[in-house]
Enzyme design. Sequence first.
Site, mmCIF file in Angstrom:
data_model
loop_
_atom_site.group_PDB
_atom_site.id
_atom_site.type_symbol
_atom_site.label_atom_id
_atom_site.label_comp_id
_atom_site.label_asym_id
_atom_site.label_seq_id
_atom_site.Cartn_x
_atom_site.Cartn_y
_atom_site.Cartn_z
ATOM 1 N N HIS A 393 0.844 -1.189 0.000
ATOM 2 C CA HIS A 393 0.000 0.000 0.000
ATOM 3 C C HIS A 393 0.882 1.243 0.000
ATOM 4 C CE1 HIS A 393 -3.837 -1.918 0.336
ATOM 5 N NE2 HIS A 393 -3.511 -2.573 1.439
ATOM 6 N N CYS A 442 -0.104 2.077 -5.074
ATOM 7 C CA CYS A 442 -1.033 3.120 -5.492
ATOM 8 C C CYS A 442 -0.425 4.495 -5.245
ATOM 9 C CB CYS A 442 -2.349 3.000 -4.724
ATOM 10 S SG CYS A 442 -3.323 1.562 -5.172
#
Length: 804
Positions: A393, A442
């Site tokens: 992440h 991301c």
Amino acid sequence: MEDKNLGVETLSEAALNRLGYMLDNLECGWKQLAKAVAEQPQFCYSEKELTDCSLKVLSPHGSPGRYLLALLADRGCTLAFLLQCLKKIEHREAVGFLTTHVMEQIDITLQPQSQRVPEGSPVVLSCRAVGPVDLTYQWFKGKDEVPGGNGPELVLNPVSPAQHGPYICRVSSGDKYVFSNWAHVRLVRSGGASAGSSYFPSSASGLYVTQQPRPQVLMEGDTLYLECTAQANPPPQFQWYLNKQPMPNCTRSILKIPCITTADRGTYTCKVYNLYHEAWSDQVQVNIGPGSFSDASWEAPKVGAPYAGPRQMGDCCATDKVALLIGNMNYLHHRQLRAPMADVHELTNHLRQLDFKVVSLLDLNWQEMHSAVTEFLLLLDRGVYGLLYFAGHGYENYGNSFMVPIDAPASYTFKHCLWVQDVLQRMQERQTGLNVFLLDMCRKRNPNDESIPQPGPLRVTANIVFGYATCVDAEAFEVNKDDLSNGIFMSFLKKRLMEPEKVTVILDKVAEDMGRCEITRGRQALELRSNLSERRALTDSIQAPACQVTASTRNLQWAIAHVLPESSCLQFECGVRVQLGFAAEFSNIMIIYSRILETPKDILSCFAQLSDFTEGPEIDLKHSNQESLREAGSLLLSMDDLLPLEQPQLFTRISALQRLKKELSFTVCIHYKYTNLDEEVLEEQRVSVGKPLVSKLNLHEPRLSHTSSSDRQISSIMESSSFSESFRANLPNLNPSSIGSASTSWSYYQGPMESPTFSSLKNEPEETICPEFIEAEEPPAIKSLPSASSQELPFKFSNLPNSI
């Protein structure tokens, strides 16, 4: 090497003064040494004694460091313990001086030989020695110096009656010296025959190779040792070759390369020659693996490939190549991911084939990520290629990228993450040759983090490459396939990584491949940012730096984090013998396998199980002691080539080794039945295997608080390292017990805390979460995941995979 049990008092006054001068500094000097030696009670000094040390600076010629050395000498401190403590505080200058100029003795490896030669013939006397780098030679005839005789070889051509007599060579370094054996040159009447024909035959029979080098199979970090001996007159000389190219400064009968890497594999041979003859040893193959049997897919270079020659289109080369790969999957407060394990494993295999020193880590928390980066920075130096890969992440705010650790709270901010731009600045401080960041995460904006941390000024180095798996404010996706999962980025990158092209060209091709894939077009696009001005490629060759001490230290620092326990056999009282073996899946994940080697005839059945492991690492007890690696939780390793299938074995997978705070120990329990008894009998042995793999680096420990030159807002960026402890723990004959902090005045960050201001907010970008599977046969248990073409990846964005 001299006897290290000698005391500090045996050092010369000049050496003591030199060491004292080196210790007279605040950052790494006598105060740090005093705390390090206090590990032994006899060297615990009182406040008054330490104050006396400090006051020496007030004297015109006073030296606190020299005074501390005098105190150590008075209490019987040995040179070995002093060297150990200097390594502990990472005083490289003092370590180098003490090792090279004081403790490294001169050793003559080739003695001159007495010769009987006809008058007028040439005579060559040879003397070679090893030791300090600044060795000098001086030849004597009797007690008189031989004019011009200041090299390892003394050539008398032609020899005359005046040169008849005894010769000796003095080898010196500074105020240290040794003498060779005496060699007598005697003249023989030729009896009318030519002076050369009676003693120096023209055929190759005048030179004999008496010992041939042998092939070897080694692991990275081992020491390569090859020997070739010969008999000849004049005495032979040697030149080692790797892949038919001469190896610089390898001119002794023994070739020794410590802390080898995959760059040292290939075909070795030795040329033996003198003034009249030349012979070659056998060609031997030296195979070097990556440090564990989990990666056996590398290929040896072809014979004839140039030694240390560039493999890319340009002329660039690296002094070393180092990579840190982090894959975070099992998040505590966020959706778990599947791709990082397969992606990190895939990239590890490829980079090792390109001679990178790779540290691969899974599931790191905040402290462990900061510590891992700090250790990674210590492997970097001038001209080194550094590569950082992260899969997990992440988010990006105002041009700043942040990598999210597994323990980040639900409403995380930059204080709970690792700041990529800060890592870049610290890499530039190491004067690296190439900085590559591959970020498979991301890059959506974090609405809960409005802070704009300001990095310090970046240097204009023109050697930075950022490869983002996706563009700004977009997501990165996974591809699910059975139990293995690849990210979109890695699915395309692995097909291009081995090409001998400039790094930016490789990433451009990957971007083009992704753009041609229908299901990624418009949804995930690689973004490349670079100021790389030279044609530097990941396939560039490694050229050793001028400072071999730095290179050797870096090799050792990397190697100690990849040391596996040695395979061992346990003998039980009932007569059963059990073998324990170890394998590395990642730098912080290890497999232990056990099997029964021998059982007495009166025992009907027997098996061994492992239990009661040391606290810290993660062990799924439901999946321990399994009959297959897959059942034990390892999806990437295959042991079929190493363990015979007809002998049953049990496997246990240990992860999160970075959280091991003391030596790893466990109980081996055998269950067996006698032929005449129905009851099962148990017998146990406790086994300790030390601190394997990356656990030696103590990544769980905080590093020294560090703030950047711009006084940025990010707190407690750690800059110290546990390498000194690891370095000491792996030296021979030294106690590898853990070492406490050298200073109690350090300010430690106590761990990331969830901000009460945003406790009600969930900091996770909007993502589409749907399963996706590739319809293909289950891949075999191989070392590297298969590379499918972009047309073979049936992505369906109507069912988007998990985002990262």
